[in-house]
Structures are given as structure tokens and as C-alpha cells.
Design an enzyme around this catalytic site. Structure first.
Site, PDB file in Angstrom:
ATOM      1  N   GLY A 151      51.370  52.836  49.847  1.00 41.65           N
ATOM      2  CA  GLY A 151      51.322  52.908  50.806  1.00 41.65           C
ATOM      3  C   GLY A 151      49.802  53.707  50.981  1.00 41.65           C
ATOM      4  O   GLY A 151      50.763  54.835  51.945  1.00 41.65           O
ATOM      5  N   SER A 152      49.586  54.692  50.060  1.00 44.45           N
ATOM      6  CA  SER A 152      48.961  56.050  50.784  1.00 44.45           C
ATOM      7  C   SER A 152      47.461  55.675  51.518  1.00 44.45           C
ATOM      8  O   SER A 152      47.636  56.342  52.934  1.00 44.45           O
ATOM      9  CB  SER A 152      48.719  57.123  49.762  1.00 44.45           C
ATOM     10  OG  SER A 152      47.037  56.213  49.149  1.00 44.45           O
TER      11      SER A 152
ATOM     12  N   ARG B 173      49.219  29.497  46.371  1.00 45.62           N
ATOM     13  CA  ARG B 173      48.444  30.556  47.145  1.00 45.62           C
ATOM     14  C   ARG B 173      47.968  30.058  48.769  1.00 45.62           C
ATOM     15  O   ARG B 173      48.619  31.311  49.935  1.00 45.62           O
ATOM     16  CB  ARG B 173      46.418  31.277  46.885  1.00 45.62           C
ATOM     17  CG  ARG B 173      46.060  31.629  48.126  1.00 45.62           C
ATOM     18  CD  ARG B 173      44.306  32.337  46.893  1.00 45.62           C
ATOM     19  NE  ARG B 173      44.794  32.288  45.467  1.00 45.62           N
ATOM     20  CZ  ARG B 173      44.930  33.101  44.656  1.00 45.62           C
ATOM     21  NH1 ARG B 173      45.281  34.532  46.168  1.00 45.62           N
ATOM     22  NH2 ARG B 173      44.972  33.371  43.606  1.00 45.62           N
TER      23      ARG B 173
ATOM     24  N   LEU C 230      43.006  36.414  49.864  1.00 47.26           N
ATOM     25  CA  LEU C 230      43.409  35.356  50.537  1.00 47.26           C
ATOM     26  C   LEU C 230      42.596  34.453  50.849  1.00 47.26           C
ATOM     27  O   LEU C 230      41.697  34.077  49.854  1.00 47.26           O
ATOM     28  CB  LEU C 230      43.169  35.963  52.067  1.00 47.26           C
ATOM     29  CG  LEU C 230      43.197  37.872  52.181  1.00 47.26           C
ATOM     30  CD1 LEU C 230      42.565  38.298  53.179  1.00 47.26           C
ATOM     31  CD2 LEU C 230      44.585  37.324  51.762  1.00 47.26           C
TER      32      LEU C 230
ATOM     33  N   ASN D 142      39.315  45.564  54.553  1.00 48.03           N
ATOM     34  CA  ASN D 142      40.362  46.266  53.535  1.00 48.03           C
ATOM     35  C   ASN D 142      39.385  47.459  52.485  1.00 48.03           C
ATOM     36  O   ASN D 142      37.947  47.432  53.252  1.00 48.03           O
ATOM     37  CB  ASN D 142      40.100  44.666  51.848  1.00 48.03           C
ATOM     38  CG  ASN D 142      40.018  45.373  50.809  1.00 48.03           C
ATOM     39  OD1 ASN D 142      41.623  46.000  50.759  1.00 48.03           O
ATOM     40  ND2 ASN D 142      39.367  44.898  50.181  1.00 48.03           N
TER      41      ASN D 142
ATOM     42  N   HIS E 193      37.855  49.141  49.562  1.00 49.20           N
ATOM     43  CA  HIS E 193      37.970  49.674  47.835  1.00 49.20           C
ATOM     44  C   HIS E 193      37.308  50.539  47.421  1.00 49.20           C
ATOM     45  O   HIS E 193      36.391  51.572  47.599  1.00 49.20           O
ATOM     46  CB  HIS E 193      36.742  48.245  47.618  1.00 49.20           C
ATOM     47  CG  HIS E 193      36.095  48.020  46.606  1.00 49.20           C
ATOM     48  ND1 HIS E 193      37.725  47.230  45.856  1.00 49.20           N
ATOM     49  CD2 HIS E 193      35.405  47.531  45.545  1.00 49.20           C
ATOM     50  CE1 HIS E 193      37.053  47.074  44.332  1.00 49.20           C
ATOM     51  NE2 HIS E 193      35.595  47.320  44.290  1.00 49.20           N
TER      52      HIS E 193
ATOM     53  N   ASP F 156      35.537  41.085  47.279  1.00 50.55           N
ATOM     54  CA  ASP F 156      34.876  42.742  48.378  1.00 50.55           C
ATOM     55  C   ASP F 156      33.384  42.587  48.226  1.00 50.55           C
ATOM     56  O   ASP F 156      32.465  42.783  48.198  1.00 50.55           O
ATOM     57  CB  ASP F 156      35.359  43.078  46.808  1.00 50.55           C
ATOM     58  CG  ASP F 156      36.678  43.166  46.363  1.00 50.55           C
ATOM     59  OD1 ASP F 156      37.082  43.657  47.572  1.00 50.55           O
ATOM     60  OD2 ASP F 156      37.017  43.797  45.391  1.00 50.55           O
TER      61      ASP F 156
ATOM     62  N   GLU G 195      38.974  57.247  50.963  1.00 48.71           N
ATOM     63  CA  GLU G 195      39.583  56.011  51.345  1.00 48.71           C
ATOM     64  C   GLU G 195      40.250  57.021  52.588  1.00 48.71           C
ATOM     65  O   GLU G 195      39.784  55.905  53.242  1.00 48.71           O
ATOM     66  CB  GLU G 195      40.860  55.929  50.256  1.00 48.71           C
ATOM     67  CG  GLU G 195      39.199  55.241  48.872  1.00 48.71           C
ATOM     68  CD  GLU G 195      40.601  54.335  48.305  1.00 48.71           C
ATOM     69  OE1 GLU G 195      41.935  53.733  48.417  1.00 48.71           O
ATOM     70  OE2 GLU G 195      40.446  54.995  46.934  1.00 48.71           O
TER      71      GLU G 195
HETATM   72  C1  GRF Z   1      43.161  52.299  46.602  1.00 51.05           C
HETATM   73  O1  GRF Z   1      42.502  52.384  45.603  1.00 51.05           O
HETATM   74  C2  GRF Z   1      42.504  50.666  47.519  1.00 51.05           C
HETATM   75  O2  GRF Z   1      41.292  51.327  47.559  1.00 51.05           O
HETATM   76  C3  GRF Z   1      42.792  49.854  46.561  1.00 51.05           C
HETATM   77  O3  GRF Z   1      44.032  49.584  46.022  1.00 51.05           O
HETATM   78  C4  GRF Z   1      44.571  51.250  46.146  1.00 51.05           C
HETATM   79  C5  GRF Z   1      45.778  51.312  47.159  1.00 51.05           C
HETATM   80  O4  GRF Z   1      46.516  53.106  47.253  1.00 51.05           O
HETATM   81  N1  GRF Z   1      42.309  48.713  47.215  1.00 51.05           N
HETATM   82  P1  GRF Z   1      47.411  53.094  47.969  1.00 51.05           P
HETATM   83  O5  GRF Z   1      48.391  52.012  47.623  1.00 51.05           O
HETATM   84  O6  GRF Z   1      46.545  53.129  49.214  1.00 51.05           O
HETATM   85  O7  GRF Z   1      47.853  54.694  47.612  1.00 51.05           O
END
Ligand code: GRF
Length: 226
Positions: A14-15, A67, A95, A109, A111, A147, A176
């Protein structure tokens, strides 16, 4: 002004969720709030981070569900929370078309690679194994393909000699957090258009232009008075 409501879906740490929450709190994403955080895993540390910020959380376990049946539950929860934008932040599920249709053009999203290179799992490892000199991260709209939706923001991260999956992932993660904020701010502002696959900042509206002219007039008027 009513605040735009964001729903975050996560499965782990969850960062990225936390970076968005920090950006909202600091005014870097104006007029927005995270209205709900949903996880398919009850042990996701991101849920604790959300609860600590008094953001409503929901666990929707996927065990035993097809799903689409699962996605119907998530879509219902997002609708109940009156979410305007869905942000995937380490949500480890694909999804269904039902989900995409329910929030078309309103799902982002993040990535950890420069898409379209290295989609799917373990993107940092894929980049190192391929031997690229630069990797990075991408925020994109989510469509039916993995993606693959239109790209909103990207950042480049050079590979360094001796990089491991962990060291590279850590440097990419910093970027990110930065570009997810930028992308969410742009999308919520509505000041963009999509031409083909390309997301472009939209031309300023007449209202914006008028405001700019008025501002300039005021400034030149002041300059003349001096
Ligand atoms: C990140 O590297 C994101 O790009 C990928 O999953 C990871 C999630 O990290 N989709 P966090 O849970 O947000 O820390």
C-alpha cells in the site's frame, strides 16, 4: 466544490495508496478524497495504513468466486461509496470486462516498467534479465488488455551496475509515488483529451484564457501605475 471521490484497490503493502493519501493531504491533488480502500486480501498491510488514516476499508475475499462474480461485488462497493475514479495500487487481480465497462475511462493503474515493455508480473526482474539500460514506471488507463491502456504518465529510472530486483524496485517506487500523484491530479482536473492512444493536456478553456488575460491586464496596469 464537491470533492472527487477516489476508490483504491490494493492487495499488499500500500505504499502507492499512502503516497496518494499524502498528496491529497498536502494539497498536491486538490478537491479530492480517498473514499474507500478495498482489498481482496485481509492481511494486506495497506489496509492497516488506510485504517490508521481513518479511511473506510473493505475486505472482499475472492476465494471460490468466478472473476465476474467477484468483480460485481467490488463494483457494487465502489458504487456504494460513490467513487468517481478507481486507482489500482498493487491490486493483484485482472479486471473483468464487467468491471471495465462499469468504470470505463475512470480506472488508473501503476506499473513498475516503461510500458509497453515488460507487462505482467515481476516487471523489474524482467527488465534486469532483458538487460535494458533504462526502466521506470507507467501510469495508464485500464482497458480490457493487460497493462495496455492509454499512458497518462511515465518516469525513467536508469539501471545501475550491480542492481538487484530489490534495489531497482526501490528506485522505481520513488518515481511511482511521484507520477501517480501527477496522473491522478491531471485526470481529476479533466484537463486532458485522448487522441488515438495518446493522452494530451487539453487546450485551455475560454474561461481559463479570459482569466489569464485579466491577470495579465491587472499586472500590466500595476506596472504602469508605478
Ligand atoms: C508497485 O510496484 C506497483 O507498480 C505494482 O505493485 C506494486 C505495489 O506496491 N503494480 P505498493 O503496494 O503500492 O507499495
Amino acid at each position: 466544490m464537491t470533492r472527487k471521490r477516489i476508490g483504491v484497490l490494493l492487495s499488499g503493502r500500500g505504499s502507492n495508496f499512502e503516497a496518494l493519501a499524502d498528496s491529497i493531504a498536502a494539497g498536491r491533488i486538490p478537491d479530492a478524497e480517498i473514499s474507500i480502500v478495498i482489498s481482496n486480501r485481509e492481511d494486506a498491510p495497506g489496509l492497516r495504513r488506510a485504517a490508521a488514516r481513518l479511511i473506510p476499508v473493505r475486505v472482499i475475499p475472492s476465494k471460490g468466486l468466478e472473476r465476474e462474480a467477484y468483480d460485481r461485488l467490488v463494483v457494487a462497493a465502489l458504487n456504494k461509496a460513490r467513487v468517481d475514479l478507481v486507482c489500482l495500487a498493487g491490486f493483484m487481480r485482472l479486471l473483468s470486462p464487467h468491471f471495465i465497462a462499469a468504470f470505463r475511462g475512470r480506472i488508473l493503474n501503476i506499473h513498475p516498467s516503461l510500458l509497453p515493455a515488460f507487462p505482467g508480473l515481476e516487471a523489474q526482474r524482467q527488465a534486469l534479465e532483458y538487460g535494458v539500460k533504462f526502466s521506470g514506471c507507467t501510469v495508464h488507463f485500464v482497458d480490457e488488455n493487460l497493462d495496455a491502456g492509454p499512458i497518462v504518465a511515465q518516469a525513467i529510472v536508469p539501471i545501475q551496475p550491480g542492481d538487484t530486483e530489490e534495489t531497482l524496485a526501490a528506485r522505481i517506487l520513488v518515481e511511482e509515488h511521484r507520477i501517480y500523484t501527477e496522473a491522478v491530479r491531471l485526470v481529476l482536473s479533466g484537463k486532458f483529451r485522448i487522441e488515438g492512444r495518446t493522452v494530451l493536456p487539453s487546450a485551455p478553456s475560454k474561461e481559463d484564457e479570459d482569466k489569464k488575460h485579466k491577470r495579465e491586464e491587472r499586472l500590466t496596469g500595476r506596472a504602469k501605475q508605478r
